[in-house]
Design an enzyme around this catalytic site. Structure first.
Site, mmCIF file in Angstrom:
data_model
loop_
_atom_site.group_PDB
_atom_site.id
_atom_site.type_symbol
_atom_site.label_atom_id
_atom_site.label_comp_id
_atom_site.label_asym_id
_atom_site.label_seq_id
_atom_site.Cartn_x
_atom_site.Cartn_y
_atom_site.Cartn_z
ATOM 1 N N GLU A 429 0.811 -1.222 0.000
ATOM 2 C CA GLU A 429 0.000 0.000 0.000
ATOM 3 C C GLU A 429 0.844 1.272 0.000
ATOM 4 O O GLU A 429 0.452 2.287 0.576
ATOM 5 C CB GLU A 429 -0.970 -0.009 1.181
ATOM 6 C CG GLU A 429 -2.006 -1.117 1.086
ATOM 7 C CD GLU A 429 -3.064 -1.062 2.178
ATOM 8 O OE1 GLU A 429 -2.870 -0.340 3.174
ATOM 9 O OE2 GLU A 429 -4.086 -1.757 2.041
ATOM 10 N N GLU A 513 -11.485 -6.065 -5.574
ATOM 11 C CA GLU A 513 -12.066 -7.132 -6.380
ATOM 12 C C GLU A 513 -12.883 -6.577 -7.554
ATOM 13 O O GLU A 513 -12.981 -7.224 -8.610
ATOM 14 C CB GLU A 513 -12.955 -8.033 -5.518
ATOM 15 C CG GLU A 513 -12.208 -8.881 -4.495
ATOM 16 C CD GLU A 513 -11.915 -8.158 -3.194
ATOM 17 O OE1 GLU A 513 -11.298 -8.757 -2.308
ATOM 18 O OE2 GLU A 513 -12.322 -6.974 -3.073
#
Length: 801
Positions: A429, A513
């Site tokens: 991240e 997703e």
């Protein structure tokens, strides 16, 4: 008094614990140190300006020993950091003159400085990497030598989770002959050909610290899992004085046993270096022969067989033990993950202890090894409390530019012989939108996590990510080309506008997703997986139902300290396993999704607004009260019974929720679920109302293996039939006598205001676990537990054989 560590006496009993962590020489663990919390120490004289030293055993985490406070940072679990000093004495026998000496630290958090006999040896800011210093010219055989280590964790909000403070992993004194293998100097790879045989390549770095040329013989012996000699290679070479060289040896392995998740077959590579017929150095390395294949359309294959990676992310603490976690505790934790059906571990977000990788090799876990959570800029963190004032920016950014290449190289060099490792991650991240990087695409873009506004032109441009990723990826590939380079992207929509994803071999998406299909079409050569996902069913279906998504790593496998909410939150509690190593209801929900054998779990809740993965085991309600009964199973039908009578209709599996449920009025009795597959009963589970608490039950434990070994003792409150009283909350007192000491009671409480430093703890759901450490190499430890109105129970533990 300063501890004196005599090598000749101690080495034989501790060397076997972690002999080849550094990859060469003879290793002696340095366990006994003196510790002082504060910075008023003169390293040249050992004098304290105030306070005093106290004895500690290393590994040691001083933060977890301190009381939590609402004034500390929430990211640390409200536990403090500070500055601490360690010291010990080494008495080197006079007959060791002419040897080479090294200090190998597996992990010190953080910004450590080491002094030997008053001389500064080195500084290592990264608290997760292992490192070594050559102290040959400083240690004096025949004399007493002083070792001092200063640890500066005064920036204690430098991480988004609990890190611990101190020398929290083992320390080794390494003794070697002048001609020896280099640090992490043996590196193997194996390629399996179409006929099923393997071609082994072993690179061995040899160092000559002699004053003259050496004629050396390097011998490789590969020992099969059952103990037979599988292959052998010998090579001779001249090595000039003061030089080092790397030898390549190649040899075939006929019909190798493959390392896999189900059958983690391990060979042993014995490397020896001889001069004039005498062995001058040796090392042993675990070898797991396997093939890794990544395909953008088909996903991941191990040994040519496509499979789904069912992974979890983990941090490195274990509750009351902090960051100083014994190997036995890690073994039990990993075995618990196996029960759930987990087959992969993401080392979030840093290199972990060597013990953990050794266990993953042995137990059959796939590993994503990870280097960094931050690159050139720190992420936002709450410095005092939680959600108070403005977040701060403590972190590792101040040493990233200088140390990052070396840190990632040391991770790869240390860990590359572990067959469990299937990917190298260079960051987690680091592309978090607007924390700190930004890009115009953020205006109106959908991101899977919180975004601090749209495009912020005053923030660092996201394009910087590509250059850093290229540099780090090149370091990794320069040391190991047998595995792909990856990273966990938080802001794929932003990173896709940069060179960052293109530098990677495999690209991980965190909580994204919804972009899988779109990006698979847009980047058809990109290998994708969920590097960090939620527990929800849809995240798993994105893996299960999309051939091109090879797996997921759920946040998280275990509850962990830090990243806390408002005081007195102790830590993050979305794990599948709690801090006492008990599978939580959501762990049983995951087991129903991941397990290959039939399973069933029965729980209840008073929550009627939806279906939950967190239904507990209580069957204690008021008569007639409406209760939702939940079953997590992988069967195709389930039926509910109370005292043998059907109270819930036989239902088919519902793939939209993966949960069976029945709403029924409460009545005391045995509640039982029966699970079917193709019409046959394949699994059952049952719960009963709690009986009256009548006794303490203590599980027996194995003998302890010498001094400083740790026993893990499960304790529970039971009724007169010996059944767990799920609702019990009794306070239990632990008393240790004999040759041992209590190092912690863990009840998995989420309340940081509790006293975790004493010998009293309330059971949680009727259970807790005690950690007891042996204090001698042979003898007996007696451990007793008592509670009001429940009497006492005890266990006697043998130390040694």
């Amino acid at each position: 008094m300063l501890n004196r560590f005599v090598i000749a006496v101690i080495a034989a009993c501790v060397c076997a614990e972690s002999s080849f962590a550094q990859g060469f020489g003879e290793s002696t663990l340095i366990r006994e140190w003196q510790f002082h919390l504060g910075d008023d120490v003169d390293s040249s004289t050992g004098l304290l300006k105030s306070g005093k030293w106290r004895s500690v055993a290393v590994p040691h985490d001083w933060s977890v020993e301190q009381p939590a406070s609402a004034d500390n940072s929430s990211c640390t679990g409200y536990l403090p950091g500070g500055i601490g000093w360690y010291k010990t004495d080494l008495e080197i026998p006079a007959d060791q003159a002419g040897k080479c000496f090294y200090l190998y630290f597996e992990g010190v958090y953080n910004r450590s400085e080491v002094f030997v006999n008053g001389t500064f040896v080195g500084f290592r800011p990264n608290g997760y990497v292992s490192f070594m210093y050559d102290v040959t010219g400083l240690l004096k055989p025949g004399e007493t030598n002083s070792i001092y280590v200063r640890v500066d964790h005064s920036l204690d909000a430098d991480s988004r989770w609990y890190t611990g403070s101190g020398i929290y992993r083992p320390v080794h004194l390494v003794t070697a002959n002048p001609v020896h293998i280099g640090q992490w100097g043996v590196y193997w790879t194996a390629e399996v050909n179409k006929l099923g045989s393997a071609n082994m390549n072993v690179q061995t770095e040899i160092v000559n610290e002699w004053t003259r040329q050496a004629e050396i013989e390097v011998r490789q012996e590969l020992i099969a899992p059952e103990g037979s000699l599988a292959a052998r290679s010998v090579q001779r070479q001249l090595l000039d004085a003061g030089k080092s060289m790397t030898l390549n040896q190649e040899f075939p392995v006929a019909n190798p046993q493959k390392w896999s998740v189900a059958s983690p077959a391990l060979y042993k590579l014995k490397t020896s270096v001889a001069m004039n017929g005498q062995i001058v150095d040796h090392s042993e390395t675990a070898v797991g022969i396997r093939t890794l294949t990544y395909d953008p359309d088909k996903g991941f294959a191990l040994n040519g067989e496509l499979m789904k990676v069912k992974g979890v992310c983990i941090h490195h603490d274990a509750g009351v033990l902090g960051a100083a976690v014994p190997k036995i505790v890690w073994r039990e934790r990993l075995l618990r993950l196996k029960e759930i059906g987990c087959n992969a571990i993401r080392m979030s977000h840093n290199p972990q202890a060597t013990d953990v990788y050794d266990l993953c090799d042995e137990l059959g876990f796939l590993v994503m090894d990870e280097a960094f959570d931050e690159w050139e800029y720190p992420k936002k963190k709450w410095i005092e409390g939680w959600n108070k004032g403005e977040p701060g920016f403590q972190g590792a950014a101040d040493f990233f530019a200088e140390w990052s290449d070396r840190d990632v190289a040391d991770m790869v060099r240390r860990d590359r012989n572990h067959p469990s490792i299937i990917m190298w991650s260079i960051g987690n991240e680091v592309d978090y939108p607007n924390d700190p990087y930004s890009h115009p695409v953020l205006d109106g873009a959908k991101v899977g996590q919180k975004v601090y506004g749209g495009y912020l032109p005053d923030q660092p441009p996201a394009e910087r990510l590509g250059g850093i990723a290229k540099r780090l990826s090149a370091v990794v590939r320069g040391l190991d080309k047998s595995r792909p380079v990856t990273a966990a992207l938080a802001g794929a929509v932003m990173s896709n506008e940069t060179e960052y994803p293109g530098t990677l071999d495999v690209v991980g998406y965190n909580y994204t997703e919804f972009r899988y299909d779109e990006d698979h079409k847009r980047y058809p050569k990109r290998v994708l997986y969920g590097s960090e996902t939620r527990h929800d069913l849809d995240a798993w279906k994105s893996v299960r139902d999309k051939e091109f998504i090879f797996g997921q790593f759920i946040w998280t496998g275990f509850d962990y300290l830090g990243e806390s909410g408002a005081w007195p939150s102790r830590g993050f509690t979305t794990g599948m396993i709690d801090l006492a190593n008990r599978i939580k209801p959501r762990g049983f929900f995951r087991r129903a999704l991941w397990a290959e054998k039939p399973v069933a779990y029965l729980g209840t809740t008073r929550w009627f607004r939806g279906l939950t993965m967190d239904a507990g085991r209580s069957w204690n309600y008021d008569d007639g009260q409406k209760v939702r009964v939940i079953c997590y199973t992988n069967g195709d039908e389930a039926e509910l019974f109370l005292d043998g009578k059907a109270v819930g209709e036989r239902k088919p599996y519902d793939d939209s929720s993966a949960i069976f449920y029945w709403d029924i009025p409460y009545k005391a009795g045995e509640l039982k679920v029966v699970v079917y597959q193709n019409g046959k009963v394949v699994a059952t589970d049952s719960i009963l109302p709690d009986g009256e608490a009548s006794a303490i039950k203590v599980e027996s434990v194995s003998a302890l293996n010498g001094k400083y070994d740790v026993a893990v003792i499960p304790v529970s409150i039971v009724d007169d039939k010996g059944r767990l009283v799920y609702g019990a909350s009794s306070e239990v007192t632990c008393t240790v006598t004999g040759l041992g000491k209590l190092i912690g009671l863990e009840n998995a409480s989420g309340d940081a205001s509790e006293n975790f430093g004493d010998n009293i703890a309330a059971v949680n759901h009727g259970q807790l676990v005690a950690y007891v450490q042996s204090m001698d190499n042979a003898g007996i430890v007696q451990v007793s537990f008592s509670a009001d109105n429940l009497g006492a129970a005890s266990v006697e533990i043998q130390i040694g054989e």
